[in-house]
Motif scaffolding. Sequence first.
Motif, PDB file in Angstrom:
ATOM      1  N   SER A   1       0.857  -1.059   0.084  1.00  0.00           N
ATOM      2  CA  SER A   1       0.043  -0.045   0.001  1.00  0.00           C
ATOM      3  C   SER A   1       0.688   1.179   0.052  1.00  0.00           C
ATOM      4  N   GLY A   2       0.390   2.188  -0.806  1.00  0.00           N
ATOM      5  CA  GLY A   2       1.065   3.589  -0.770  1.00  0.00           C
ATOM      6  C   GLY A   2       2.154   3.702  -1.857  1.00  0.00           C
ATOM      7  N   CYS A   3       2.348   2.667  -2.740  1.00  0.00           N
ATOM      8  CA  CYS A   3       3.618   2.619  -3.652  1.00  0.00           C
ATOM      9  C   CYS A   3       3.168   3.244  -4.794  1.00  0.00           C
ATOM     10  N   GLY A   4       1.814   3.674  -5.039  1.00  0.00           N
ATOM     11  CA  GLY A   4       1.498   4.311  -6.417  1.00  0.00           C
ATOM     12  C   GLY A   4       0.750   3.639  -7.378  1.00  0.00           C
ATOM     13  N   LYS A   5      -0.011   2.366  -6.875  1.00  0.00           N
ATOM     14  CA  LYS A   5      -0.579   1.500  -7.819  1.00  0.00           C
ATOM     15  C   LYS A   5      -1.856   2.366  -8.349  1.00  0.00           C
ATOM     16  N   SER A   6      -2.718   2.694  -7.179  1.00  0.00           N
ATOM     17  CA  SER A   6      -3.940   3.468  -7.687  1.00  0.00           C
ATOM     18  C   SER A   6      -3.914   4.656  -8.501  1.00  0.00           C
ATOM     19  N   VAL A   7      -2.986   5.664  -7.910  1.00  0.00           N
ATOM     20  CA  VAL A   7      -2.647   6.831  -8.632  1.00  0.00           C
ATOM     21  C   VAL A   7      -2.368   6.605 -10.089  1.00  0.00           C
ATOM     22  N   THR A   8      -1.597   5.724 -10.243  1.00  0.00           N
ATOM     23  CA  THR A   8      -1.238   5.172 -11.796  1.00  0.00           C
ATOM     24  C   THR A   8      -2.568   4.838 -12.565  1.00  0.00           C
ATOM     25  N   ALA A   9      -3.439   4.340 -11.863  1.00  0.00           N
ATOM     26  CA  ALA A   9      -4.571   3.903 -12.590  1.00  0.00           C
ATOM     27  C   ALA A   9      -5.521   5.050 -12.547  1.00  0.00           C
ATOM     28  N   GLN A  10      -5.719   5.939 -11.551  1.00  0.00           N
ATOM     29  CA  GLN A  10      -6.395   7.188 -11.596  1.00  0.00           C
ATOM     30  C   GLN A  10      -5.913   8.198 -12.799  1.00  0.00           C
ATOM     31  N   ALA A  11      -4.547   8.188 -12.984  1.00  0.00           N
ATOM     32  CA  ALA A  11      -3.935   8.917 -14.074  1.00  0.00           C
ATOM     33  C   ALA A  11      -4.483   8.555 -15.638  1.00  0.00           C
ATOM     34  N   ILE A  12      -4.322   7.249 -15.479  1.00  0.00           N
ATOM     35  CA  ILE A  12      -4.794   6.423 -16.769  1.00  0.00           C
ATOM     36  C   ILE A  12      -6.197   6.948 -17.094  1.00  0.00           C
ATOM     37  N   MET A  13      -6.993   6.985 -16.111  1.00  0.00           N
ATOM     38  CA  MET A  13      -8.521   6.989 -16.438  1.00  0.00           C
ATOM     39  C   MET A  13      -8.823   8.642 -16.362  1.00  0.00           C
ATOM     40  N   GLY A  14      -7.875   9.278 -16.089  1.00  0.00           N
ATOM     41  CA  GLY A  14      -8.388  10.801 -15.887  1.00  0.00           C
ATOM     42  C   GLY A  14      -8.956  11.050 -14.804  1.00  0.00           C
ATOM     43  N   ILE A  15      -9.106  10.437 -13.657  1.00  0.00           N
ATOM     44  CA  ILE A  15      -9.829  10.611 -12.582  1.00  0.00           C
ATOM     45  C   ILE A  15      -9.173  10.914 -11.166  1.00  0.00           C
ATOM     46  N   LEU A  16      -7.985  11.470 -11.468  1.00  0.00           N
ATOM     47  CA  LEU A  16      -7.036  11.950 -10.251  1.00  0.00           C
ATOM     48  C   LEU A  16      -7.670  13.071  -9.480  1.00  0.00           C
ATOM     49  N   ASP A  17      -7.502  13.046  -8.184  1.00  0.00           N
ATOM     50  CA  ASP A  17      -7.849  13.852  -7.428  1.00  0.00           C
ATOM     51  C   ASP A  17      -7.174  15.211  -7.502  1.00  0.00           C
ATOM     52  N   SER A  18      -7.491  16.313  -8.346  1.00  0.00           N
ATOM     53  CA  SER A  18      -6.682  17.238  -8.881  1.00  0.00           C
ATOM     54  C   SER A  18      -7.433  18.558  -8.521  1.00  0.00           C
ATOM     55  N   PRO A  19      -6.884  19.633  -8.010  1.00  0.00           N
ATOM     56  CA  PRO A  19      -5.910  19.470  -7.181  1.00  0.00           C
ATOM     57  C   PRO A  19      -6.156  18.595  -5.803  1.00  0.00           C
ATOM     58  N   PRO A  20      -5.155  18.016  -4.978  1.00  0.00           N
ATOM     59  CA  PRO A  20      -3.674  18.394  -5.183  1.00  0.00           C
ATOM     60  C   PRO A  20      -2.863  17.529  -6.176  1.00  0.00           C
ATOM     61  N   GLY A  21      -3.440  16.425  -6.830  1.00  0.00           N
ATOM     62  CA  GLY A  21      -2.477  15.655  -7.684  1.00  0.00           C
ATOM     63  C   GLY A  21      -2.476  16.151  -9.190  1.00  0.00           C
ATOM     64  N   PHE A  22      -1.342  16.150  -9.473  1.00  0.00           N
ATOM     65  CA  PHE A  22      -1.063  16.637 -10.888  1.00  0.00           C
ATOM     66  C   PHE A  22       0.043  15.618 -11.943  1.00  0.00           C
ATOM     67  N   VAL A  23      -0.352  15.096 -12.849  1.00  0.00           N
ATOM     68  CA  VAL A  23       0.585  14.458 -13.848  1.00  0.00           C
ATOM     69  C   VAL A  23       1.405  15.784 -14.332  1.00  0.00           C
ATOM     70  N   THR A  24       2.657  15.351 -13.886  1.00  0.00           N
ATOM     71  CA  THR A  24       3.752  16.158 -14.304  1.00  0.00           C
ATOM     72  C   THR A  24       4.604  15.913 -15.601  1.00  0.00           C
ATOM     73  N   GLY A  25       4.301  14.663 -16.020  1.00  0.00           N
ATOM     74  CA  GLY A  25       4.992  14.298 -17.035  1.00  0.00           C
ATOM     75  C   GLY A  25       4.772  12.842 -17.568  1.00  0.00           C
ATOM     76  N   GLY A  26       5.066  12.585 -18.932  1.00  0.00           N
ATOM     77  CA  GLY A  26       4.793  11.188 -19.437  1.00  0.00           C
ATOM     78  C   GLY A  26       3.837  11.238 -20.515  1.00  0.00           C
ATOM     79  N   GLU A  27       3.543   9.972 -20.923  1.00  0.00           N
ATOM     80  CA  GLU A  27       2.507   9.839 -21.861  1.00  0.00           C
ATOM     81  C   GLU A  27       1.755   8.480 -21.566  1.00  0.00           C
ATOM     82  N   ILE A  28       0.291   8.895 -22.046  1.00  0.00           N
ATOM     83  CA  ILE A  28      -0.587   7.568 -21.877  1.00  0.00           C
ATOM     84  C   ILE A  28      -1.276   7.297 -23.253  1.00  0.00           C
TER      85      ILE A  28
END
Lengths: 345, 336
Positions: free
Chosen positions: A60-87
């Motif tokens: 827990s806490g290693c970033g698995k769900s956040v990775t999935a949320q970024a792919i799905m575009g459902i990141l809690d933002s703010p405070p969460g931001f995609v700061t780089g990369g490609e999907i």
Amino acid sequence: MSTDVNVKLDTLPGLDSDALPLEVKDLHVEFRTRNGIARAVNGVSFSLRAGETRAILGESGCGKSVTAQAIMGILDSPPGFVTGGEIRYRGVDLLKLREEQRRKVRANRIAMIFQDALSALNPVFTVGFQLGELFRKHRGMSRADSKARAVELLDLVKIPAAKQRVNEYPHQFSGGMRQRVMIAMALALDPEVLIADEPTTALDVTVQAQIMALLAELQRERNMGLLLITHDMGVVADVADEISVMYAGRVIEEAPVRDIYESPSHPYTKGLLESIPRLDLKGQELSAIKGLPPLLTDIPKGCAFNPRCRYVQDACRQDPVPPLHQMSPTRSSACHFWKEVKADV
Amino acid sequence: MSDIVLEARDLVKHFPLTQGILFKRQIGAVRAVDGINLQLHRGETLGIVGESGCGKSTLARMLVGLETPTSGDLFVQGRNMAKVSGTERRRGRRNIQLVMQDPYTSLNPRMTVGDIIGEPFEVHPEVLEKPKRRARVQELLDLVGLNPDHINRYPHQFSGGQRQRIGIARALALNPEIILCDEPVSALDVSIQAQVMNLLEKLQDELGLSYIFIAHDLSVVRHIADRVAVMYLGRVVETGTEDQIYENPTHPYTQALLSAVPVPDPKLRGLRDQIVLTGDVPSPANPPSGCRFRTRCWKAQEICAQRAPELAARQGSAHPSACHFAEVRDVVHAQR
Ligand SMILES: Nc1ncnc2c1ncn2[C@@H]1O[C@H](COP(=O)(O)OP(=O)(O)O)[C@@H](O)[C@H]1O
Ligand SMILES: Nc1ncnc2c1ncn2[C@@H]1O[C@H](COP(=O)(O)OP(=O)(O)O)[C@@H](O)[C@H]1O
Ligand code: SF4
Ligand code: SF4
Ligand SMILES: [Mg+2]
Ligand SMILES: [Mg+2]
């Protein structure tokens, strides 16, 4: 009612039907909080073929769900931001699309299920209404047709007496049945990729077995790519083709499932395997990994695993962070000393 | 003195189901625990497994005296807890301590770790005079692998695994002989889970403790238990040594449960005997007649609805199994 039936997916700029259904490259996500910047995802890359199951494994806490949320575009933002990369979906970088197109891809081509079905379903509408709405909104179907499709879907996920149960509310279903309803919702629009975030963690083992069997069957029939996020090494051994092991926001080892269990080549993966008791072994020694995973606001310099690692050397405490070394065409490890680790059995 | 430190005889807990707001009428009962017999021997670990809602926590709460049984008897060191004097009952209770599942909610966030671990002395002041308590708490912190200098910290300053250690230290404060662990590692990540299990085993060796270890994770129970009881809908359906239960299970429910547990070895994929149960667990307010497992059992016959199978050794099962048609089936190892 607003529908998106008129947004055409096949006109997406750069769409290449020969490209992979999902490719994540060097993804970075951070959370800007009062306690500092939590670097939740720090350069994660992986790909998913049609019909393939890739497990994202980690504690827990290693970033698995956040990775999935970024792919799905459902990141809690703010405070969460995609700061780089490609999907990329079939070659198209979702992060560069217009909002409306991006939403369309995510609604139709990539779907997600969660650990907690109750919070993913709306408590005030019947299951049939919620399923039917997908067809009305995204396919422009009539009320009667969409209701019929809803019943078909409940049948598909093997909910007994689908015709009656389609009129019930989420709380009237047991935990396992609710998980099936959520799977039905996710599959409604025939996605090419299904992301399952700890889909059976809250369930009893006999129900877990039913749900995993159902997912495997549906995946096979539809040749879907399945991204399975879990901390359960037993489930992974049972269903995955490929594994990406995550630690402190990075993939630290990647390999076909058999290789990872047979010859783990990162000390963290090795430690995980040595710390789980097995059902079929008697009097087995458990060697725990010492210490704790780091706070993502304060990741150690060099290799993030160095304070807990039994192979640690001076080089590990210095930057740069060990990169993912390509060990073979199919395997990689982010350990400076992967050769020693792999050879040490 | 007898080797049996704790014994439950036909222990029952029914929670009344009521209807009406002003005048509550009882319309039935949740039969959470419905006639359980068990014995715990000195120095051993008895594992209790079963799926959620089968009555494990209710049983645990009765064993430690947090819940009054509807009927049945509880013996601590051979003494019936319902029949002894108040002082003796307190002494008996002191001897059994509980470690709970969730280290996040079972500790009071406003109390320091020192106060949390020392709290049992407030309830049982006769055990240790006040001036000696601080030193004892530090000793306990050390015993469970925490830094004794952290005595004034608060629970939120500790990780989940460390909080579970605090819970264990508190349970040890009164020098009990019996520790009842209700899902002690279920909320922890595997690397931390192994640390806590190793600690429990070390403490058992050093202090000669007897454990009842409740968990839904059958691999964890196999690792730690000497004997195992499998529960279904408020009853024990099979009990035996760790070997008997895992290598030679004879009750269909035990077999289904074991076969559903994934083994972390991809080489075994598809090679084990898989039993996929259909249907849900019936409500404990309205359990099936006869054998409670019959609504999901693939072997059920007419007699299963008519007669509740006794938990006993019989032809087909060398150890106690509550099935009319008990027979060994290996579901844990690869079949060729
Ligand atoms: N909503 C949020 N606000 C702040 N930080 C968050 C939030 N969600 C996640 N994080 C941070 O991201 C890290 C990774 O979280 P997550 O991806 O949920 O972990 P897991 O691997 O258990 O799924 C957390 O440890 C936390 O630091
Ligand atoms: N205080 C209570 N009042 C009414 N029903 C209860 C109470 N505590 C538990 N139950 C019911 O008793 C059954 C057994 O619960 P529990 O002992 O917590 O099971 P387990 O620990 O095996 O998950 C469940 O059906 C639960 O809903
Ligand atoms: S790089 Fe060094 S610290 Fe990191 S896992 Fe490898 S040996 Fe351990
Ligand atoms: S008694 Fe009958 S219903 Fe019960 S477990 Fe045995 S065969 Fe199945
Ligand atoms: Mg998660
Ligand atoms: Mg419980």
